[in-house]
Design a protein around this motif. Structure first.
Motif, PDB file in Angstrom:
ATOM      1  N   THR A 186      -0.558  -3.629   6.397  1.00  0.00           N
ATOM      2  CA  THR A 186       0.402  -3.569   5.299  1.00  0.00           C
ATOM      3  C   THR A 186      -0.081  -4.402   4.127  1.00  0.00           C
ATOM      4  OG1 THR A 186       2.102  -3.530   7.031  1.00  0.00           O
ATOM      5  CG2 THR A 186       2.858  -3.771   4.764  1.00  0.00           C
ATOM      6  N   GLU A 187      -0.573  -5.609   4.429  1.00  0.00           N
ATOM      7  CA  GLU A 187      -1.048  -6.507   3.367  1.00  0.00           C
ATOM      8  C   GLU A 187      -2.213  -5.888   2.600  1.00  0.00           C
ATOM      9  OE1 GLU A 187      -1.919  -9.855   5.929  1.00  0.00           O
ATOM     10  OE2 GLU A 187      -0.285 -10.972   5.032  1.00  0.00           O
ATOM     11  N   LEU A 188      -3.157  -5.298   3.336  1.00  0.00           N
ATOM     12  CA  LEU A 188      -4.350  -4.742   2.694  1.00  0.00           C
ATOM     13  C   LEU A 188      -3.996  -3.544   1.820  1.00  0.00           C
ATOM     14  CD1 LEU A 188      -6.833  -5.003   5.696  1.00  0.00           C
ATOM     15  CD2 LEU A 188      -6.680  -6.517   3.721  1.00  0.00           C
ATOM     16  N   ILE A 189      -3.116  -2.668   2.325  1.00  0.00           N
ATOM     17  CA  ILE A 189      -2.720  -1.492   1.547  1.00  0.00           C
ATOM     18  C   ILE A 189      -1.927  -1.899   0.309  1.00  0.00           C
ATOM     19  CG2 ILE A 189      -1.320   0.616   1.609  1.00  0.00           C
ATOM     20  CD1 ILE A 189      -2.056   0.769   4.641  1.00  0.00           C
ATOM     21  N   TRP A 190      -1.155  -2.970   0.444  1.00  0.00           N
ATOM     22  CA  TRP A 190      -0.322  -3.408  -0.680  1.00  0.00           C
ATOM     23  C   TRP A 190      -1.156  -3.735  -1.921  1.00  0.00           C
ATOM     24  CZ3 TRP A 190       4.588  -2.927  -1.777  1.00  0.00           C
ATOM     25  CH2 TRP A 190       5.108  -3.638  -2.859  1.00  0.00           C
ATOM     26  N   ASP A 191      -2.345  -4.262  -1.728  1.00  0.00           N
ATOM     27  CA  ASP A 191      -3.210  -4.562  -2.876  1.00  0.00           C
ATOM     28  C   ASP A 191      -3.431  -3.310  -3.727  1.00  0.00           C
ATOM     29  OD1 ASP A 191      -3.437  -7.185  -2.144  1.00  0.00           O
ATOM     30  OD2 ASP A 191      -5.340  -6.936  -1.085  1.00  0.00           O
ATOM     31  N   TYR A 192      -3.598  -2.172  -3.073  1.00  0.00           N
ATOM     32  CA  TYR A 192      -3.803  -0.926  -3.814  1.00  0.00           C
ATOM     33  C   TYR A 192      -2.489  -0.427  -4.417  1.00  0.00           C
ATOM     34  CZ  TYR A 192      -8.492  -0.852  -1.941  1.00  0.00           C
ATOM     35  OH  TYR A 192      -9.788  -1.184  -1.640  1.00  0.00           O
ATOM     36  N   MET A 193      -1.375  -0.665  -3.728  1.00  0.00           N
ATOM     37  CA  MET A 193      -0.083  -0.298  -4.299  1.00  0.00           C
ATOM     38  C   MET A 193       0.121  -1.016  -5.637  1.00  0.00           C
ATOM     39  SD  MET A 193       1.438   1.843  -2.278  1.00  0.00           S
ATOM     40  CE  MET A 193       3.077   1.778  -2.962  1.00  0.00           C
ATOM     41  N   GLU A 194      -0.265  -2.287  -5.681  1.00  0.00           N
ATOM     42  CA  GLU A 194      -0.096  -3.042  -6.926  1.00  0.00           C
ATOM     43  C   GLU A 194      -1.034  -2.541  -8.017  1.00  0.00           C
ATOM     44  OE1 GLU A 194      -0.274  -7.288  -5.741  1.00  0.00           O
ATOM     45  OE2 GLU A 194       1.840  -7.222  -6.308  1.00  0.00           O
ATOM     46  N   GLN A 195      -2.231  -2.139  -7.623  1.00  0.00           N
ATOM     47  CA  GLN A 195      -3.168  -1.597  -8.616  1.00  0.00           C
ATOM     48  C   GLN A 195      -2.604  -0.336  -9.269  1.00  0.00           C
ATOM     49  OE1 GLN A 195      -7.226  -1.032  -7.300  1.00  0.00           O
ATOM     50  NE2 GLN A 195      -7.170  -2.919  -6.099  1.00  0.00           N
ATOM     51  N   PHE A 196      -2.044   0.551  -8.447  1.00  0.00           N
ATOM     52  CA  PHE A 196      -1.531   1.822  -8.964  1.00  0.00           C
ATOM     53  C   PHE A 196      -0.138   1.678  -9.576  1.00  0.00           C
ATOM     54  CE2 PHE A 196      -4.736   3.466  -5.967  1.00  0.00           C
ATOM     55  CZ  PHE A 196      -5.366   4.399  -6.773  1.00  0.00           C
ATOM     56  N   GLN A 197       0.584   0.597  -9.223  1.00  0.00           N
ATOM     57  CA  GLN A 197       1.925   0.354  -9.749  1.00  0.00           C
ATOM     58  C   GLN A 197       2.857   1.555  -9.516  1.00  0.00           C
ATOM     59  OE1 GLN A 197       3.338  -2.640 -11.644  1.00  0.00           O
ATOM     60  NE2 GLN A 197       1.811  -3.334 -10.165  1.00  0.00           N
ATOM     61  N   LYS A 198       2.769   2.122  -8.312  1.00  0.00           N
ATOM     62  CA  LYS A 198       3.662   3.223  -7.964  1.00  0.00           C
ATOM     63  C   LYS A 198       4.959   2.679  -7.351  1.00  0.00           C
ATOM     64  CE  LYS A 198       0.717   6.549  -9.023  1.00  0.00           C
ATOM     65  NZ  LYS A 198       0.083   7.507  -8.134  1.00  0.00           N
ATOM     66  N   PRO A 199       6.086   3.377  -7.532  1.00  0.00           N
ATOM     67  CA  PRO A 199       7.318   2.974  -6.844  1.00  0.00           C
ATOM     68  C   PRO A 199       7.109   2.911  -5.336  1.00  0.00           C
ATOM     69  CG  PRO A 199       7.763   4.670  -8.484  1.00  0.00           C
ATOM     70  CD  PRO A 199       6.280   4.562  -8.378  1.00  0.00           C
ATOM     71  N   VAL A 200       7.817   1.974  -4.685  1.00  0.00           N
ATOM     72  CA  VAL A 200       7.652   1.748  -3.250  1.00  0.00           C
ATOM     73  C   VAL A 200       9.013   1.770  -2.569  1.00  0.00           C
ATOM     74  CG1 VAL A 200       6.817   0.174  -1.468  1.00  0.00           C
ATOM     75  CG2 VAL A 200       5.641   0.293  -3.666  1.00  0.00           C
ATOM     76  N   ALA A 236       0.162  10.652  -5.461  1.00  0.00           N
ATOM     77  CA  ALA A 236       1.575  10.500  -5.087  1.00  0.00           C
ATOM     78  C   ALA A 236       2.349   9.865  -6.236  1.00  0.00           C
ATOM     79  CB  ALA A 236       1.701   9.645  -3.831  1.00  0.00           C
ATOM     80  N   ASP A 237       3.657  10.044  -6.215  1.00  0.00           N
ATOM     81  CA  ASP A 237       4.515   9.419  -7.211  1.00  0.00           C
ATOM     82  C   ASP A 237       5.328   8.271  -6.628  1.00  0.00           C
ATOM     83  OD1 ASP A 237       3.701  11.356  -9.164  1.00  0.00           O
ATOM     84  OD2 ASP A 237       4.983  12.789  -8.124  1.00  0.00           O
ATOM     85  N   THR A 238       5.471   8.257  -5.297  1.00  0.00           N
ATOM     86  CA  THR A 238       6.189   7.177  -4.614  1.00  0.00           C
ATOM     87  C   THR A 238       5.497   6.885  -3.290  1.00  0.00           C
ATOM     88  OG1 THR A 238       8.320   7.814  -5.582  1.00  0.00           O
ATOM     89  CG2 THR A 238       8.401   6.451  -3.598  1.00  0.00           C
ATOM     90  N   GLY A 239       5.348   5.604  -2.974  1.00  0.00           N
ATOM     91  CA  GLY A 239       4.809   5.217  -1.681  1.00  0.00           C
ATOM     92  C   GLY A 239       5.941   4.860  -0.726  1.00  0.00           C
ATOM     93  N   VAL A 240       5.899   5.409   0.490  1.00  0.00           N
ATOM     94  CA  VAL A 240       6.848   5.035   1.533  1.00  0.00           C
ATOM     95  C   VAL A 240       6.067   4.206   2.549  1.00  0.00           C
ATOM     96  CG1 VAL A 240       8.404   5.840   3.348  1.00  0.00           C
ATOM     97  CG2 VAL A 240       8.254   7.095   1.170  1.00  0.00           C
ATOM     98  N   MET A 241       6.325   2.916   2.549  1.00  0.00           N
ATOM     99  CA  MET A 241       5.596   1.976   3.409  1.00  0.00           C
ATOM    100  C   MET A 241       6.409   1.721   4.673  1.00  0.00           C
ATOM    101  SD  MET A 241       2.825  -0.104   3.462  1.00  0.00           S
ATOM    102  CE  MET A 241       2.388  -0.786   1.866  1.00  0.00           C
ATOM    103  N   LEU A 242       5.883   2.169   5.809  1.00  0.00           N
ATOM    104  CA  LEU A 242       6.585   1.967   7.074  1.00  0.00           C
ATOM    105  C   LEU A 242       6.224   0.618   7.681  1.00  0.00           C
ATOM    106  CD1 LEU A 242       6.685   5.376   8.967  1.00  0.00           C
ATOM    107  CD2 LEU A 242       8.211   4.441   7.245  1.00  0.00           C
ATOM    108  N   ILE A 243       7.238  -0.079   8.168  1.00  0.00           N
ATOM    109  CA  ILE A 243       7.072  -1.389   8.788  1.00  0.00           C
ATOM    110  C   ILE A 243       7.596  -1.294  10.224  1.00  0.00           C
ATOM    111  CG2 ILE A 243       7.591  -3.850   8.614  1.00  0.00           C
ATOM    112  CD1 ILE A 243       6.125  -2.773   6.167  1.00  0.00           C
ATOM    113  N   ASN A 244       6.767  -1.680  11.173  1.00  0.00           N
ATOM    114  CA  ASN A 244       7.171  -1.664  12.580  1.00  0.00           C
ATOM    115  C   ASN A 244       8.146  -2.814  12.815  1.00  0.00           C
ATOM    116  OD1 ASN A 244       7.270  -1.965  15.444  1.00  0.00           O
ATOM    117  ND2 ASN A 244       5.279  -0.970  15.623  1.00  0.00           N
ATOM    118  N   ALA A 245       9.367  -2.478  13.274  1.00  0.00           N
ATOM    119  CA  ALA A 245      10.428  -3.475  13.437  1.00  0.00           C
ATOM    120  C   ALA A 245      10.117  -4.504  14.515  1.00  0.00           C
ATOM    121  CB  ALA A 245      11.754  -2.779  13.749  1.00  0.00           C
TER     122      ALA A 245
END
Length: 711
Positions: free
Chosen positions: A115-129, A98-107
């Protein structure tokens, strides 16, 4: 089907905790673009994305599903991922392409564990969020509290692009801070009415708009100068600054959504089109040697296979991203890893289980093909005159280990073949037949992951299996020297068997001095496949044992080392000196000396103060500070030695050395005691002595089992 160029392809991955609404949003995006005529629901089991039988049974995503939509001259490839980190392999492979991650948050809940666990991988890949605060139509939704939780976890890079009016059951309005417009949705959702921002909201909206302008400007020096000069930025200038911030992982836009009621998804899709980077704008992919692969249509064709599915009645489906060049139906490409030529018979864009044939795909796009012979996940396909191996996905190590047996012996061979297919689909499922333990071992990410494997075995492959506790690969060694002899004599008419061996054994350690009590005639140092060494000395003088029988004695010693006298475990770090013996001119042979050597070694081993060793694992446990006490107490109950502590953001890191015997189902226990908020990783460190009382118990159990077998 229309073919898009590399400037008009956007690849997004939908991420978030279970029940955050990813599959519903994917369905709404397809509906908004007119690619489906009616929206399915997870409850009705008729969504394009969650089409697998197990997903429909569970009501949750298990597989990452590839979809696409077309919006205002752009193609958006969508990957809908599971919400549980038990299926982290599906999430990581999708994030990779993917080129951009869309992170859904339950209101209702704000930032959740997933969300916290997935975020660790988002930071590793440094993809736009992009953050999407979803379910704003729920009676318990709280936008402000959810936004605060985003700030708390991800800092001030979190940047609202919108905020809701009338959230809750009456939710129907979104204030857009980029366009300074209010979107008012009809009761059934869909296309909103564009209205001026109400007077009672104008001051608040203006304040947030100005903050957005500042955040956009600070990502680029030229924009900052323009901002100081004009005091503001226009919409196009803001888009430019926001894109730069996203690509630098320094600005995370926040959007408002009710995916279920089709409110806000069209606006977010427009933002993805206009602002989110295309594959061509992202940092280049890397080869295994670290060289850049430029995403361009006129480059050499190179595909990266990021996912494999085994589909009944269809065979193997390989999902790939076109990293460079173009791929056309009928092309011959080389599988870099296997060296085999692969023919691309068919090309598809996949929408769930639906295949949309295309004649070609260009750089940056995502597609699929069927029945590649040897190509697997993480392989590179390229034109034959290129030499490209794309850097592979590094999947996380397994966290749960169990043994599996087929209840019917006739299914034993088939079970191995089926588990290989499951591993092909999901590389985070590791399969290993342990000759040492005589068990087929499955390693995976957790209980839910394991339950999914069992469901596949039961419902797809119709194999009756059960999981049993895995054995521990202990090692045996000795703590002192011992000398013994053994005479093997057998007479049964005609030629008999005779061999006598005198032997001394000692503990071995690297750099120990050579023996002086015997006349050493020969030495063999053997690096044992299971670790450690055997050093074998020929100290025979006067020809009491013929040289031709010495290999047979060694073979007998090795056989006993493969099934140690204490628990049947492998033996390591021993040196053996064969210094005397007898033979018979007629009855001596290889088998006689093999048996004599084996029994002499066994008897000496038992007298040499045998010691059982167990595998110790280095562990890193990531846990919120307030839960450290419970985790530490539990580790101590598992015979762990705490080796250090550190902190990372809001998490404490506990480092410990823990016996493998105490880690059975640890992932389940850790989740239970921390409500799923902690995670861990482990790797083999060393072998260490087992406490005396445990060794005694294991030895007694082995003796009883051995007696039963031979009774």
């Amino acid at each position: 089907m229309r073919i898009y160029d590399d400037k008009h392809i956007k690849n997004i991955v939908l991420l978030g905790s279970a029940k955050s609404g990813k599959t519903t949003l994917a369905e709404t995006m397809l509906f908004e673009a007119g690619l489906i005529n009616r929206r399915g629901t997870v409850e009705d089991k008729n969504t394009v994305s969650d089409y697998h039988e197990i997903e429909q049974e569970r009501g949750n995503s298990v597989y990452a599903t590839t979809l696409h939509t077309e919006w205002r001259d752009y193609k958006i490839n969508i990957m809908d991922t599971p919400g549980s980190d038990d299926f982290i392999g599906e999430i990581i492979s999708s994030l990779r392409v993917a080129d951009t991650g869309v992170m859904l948050i339950n209101a209702q809940y704000g930032v959740e564990v997933g969300t916290e666990l997935i975020w660790d991988y988002m930071e590793q890949f440094q993809k736009p969020v992009i953050f999407g605060i979803n379910q704003l139509d729920h009676p318990k939704s709280d936008f402000d509290a959810t936004l605060d939780s985003l700030y708390e976890h991800f800092g001030k890079s979190v940047t609202p692009m919108q905020y809701p009016l009338n959230q809750g059951e009456g939710f129907n309005c979104i204030i857009d801070l980029l366009k300074m417009t209010m979107y008012k949705f009809p009761a059934e959702g869909g296309k909103p009415e564009k209205l001026p921002i109400p007077e009672d909201q104008m001051a608040h909206a203006t304040k947030l708009h100005n903050e957005l302008v500042e955040r956009a400007a600070e990502n680029d020096e030229a924009l900052m100068e323009l901002y100081f000069e004009k005091g503001t930025l226009d919409e196009d200038e803001m888009r430019k600054g926001i894109k730069i911030g996203m690509m630098n992982h320094e600005l995370f836009p926040v959007f408002c959504l009710s995916a279920k009621n089709d409110m806000g998804s069209g606006r977010m899709m427009g933002f993805i089109d206009n602002v989110a980077p295309a594959a061509k704008e992202m940092l280049p992919e890397k080869t295994i040697e670290g060289k850049d692969i430029i995403c361009q249509a006129d480059g050499p064709t190179a595909l990266f296979v990021f996912k494999t599915l085994i589909v009944p009645n269809m065979g193997k489906v390989s999902f790939f991203k076109v990293v460079s060049g173009e791929v056309k139906q009928g092309m011959e490409l080389l599988d870099h890893q296997s060296g085999n030529s692969e023919h691309i018979h068919q090309l598809f864009i996949m929408d769930g289980k639906n295949r949309n044939p295309v004649e070609k795909l260009t750089a940056g796009d995502i597609g699929a093909t069927l029945k590649l012979k040897s190509t697997e996940t993480n392989h590179t396909l390229h034109v034959k005159d290129a030499d490209i191996e794309i850097r592979p996905i590094n999947f996380p190590d397994a966290r749960l280990r169990t043994a599996i047996v087929a209840k019917s012996k006739s299914d034993h061979e088939k079970l191995g073949e089926v588990l290989h297919k499951i591993h092909q689909e999901d590389p985070t499922v590791e399969i290993d037949f342990s000759k040492e333990l005589k068990q087929l071992i499955i390693s995976c990410q957790g209980e839910l992951h394991l339950a999914t494997i069992k469901w596949q075995l039961d419902n797809i492959y119709h194999l009756d299996t059960e999981f049993v506790s895995p054995k521990i690969p202990y090692r045996e060694t000795i703590q002192k020297a011992a000398a013994t002899s053994y005479r093997h004599k057998k007479q049964s008419g005609g030629a008999g068997q005779f061999g006598e061996v005198f032997m001394k054994i000692e503990p071995y350690y690297e750099g120990m001095p050579e023996p002086t009590e015997f006349n050493v005639r020969g030495k063999e140092v053997i690096d044992l496949p299971w670790g450690g060494n055997l050093v074998y000395y020929n100290c025979i003088v006067g020809g009491v044992i013929d040289q031709r029988y010495l290999p047979a004695i060694l073979k007998g010693v090795m056989e006993k080392m493969e099934e140690g006298p204490v628990t049947g475990s492998y033996v390591r770090d021993v040196r053996v000196m064969v210094h005397d013996g007898k033979m018979h001119s007629v009855d001596s042979n290889d088998i006689s000396f093999k048996i004599a050597g084996s029994m002499a070694f066994k008897n000496a081993f038992i007298q040499a103060d045998p010691k059982l060793l167990e595998p110790i694992y280095d562990m890193e446990i990531f846990v919120p500070e307030e839960l450290m006490g419970d985790v530490m107490t539990d580790l101590q109950s598992r015979r762990s030695i705490i080796t250090g502590m550190d902190s990372k953001g809001k998490y404490q890191i506990i480092r410990a050395k823990t016996p493998l015997a105490e880690l059975d189902r640890y992932v389940t226990a850790l989740r239970s005691m921390t409500q799923g908020r902690a995670s861990f990783k482990s790797k083999f460190a060393e072998y260490s002595p087992v406490p005396h009382e445990i060794q005694k118990k294991l030895s007694e159990n082995y003796t009883k089992e051995d007696e039963l077998v031979h009774s």
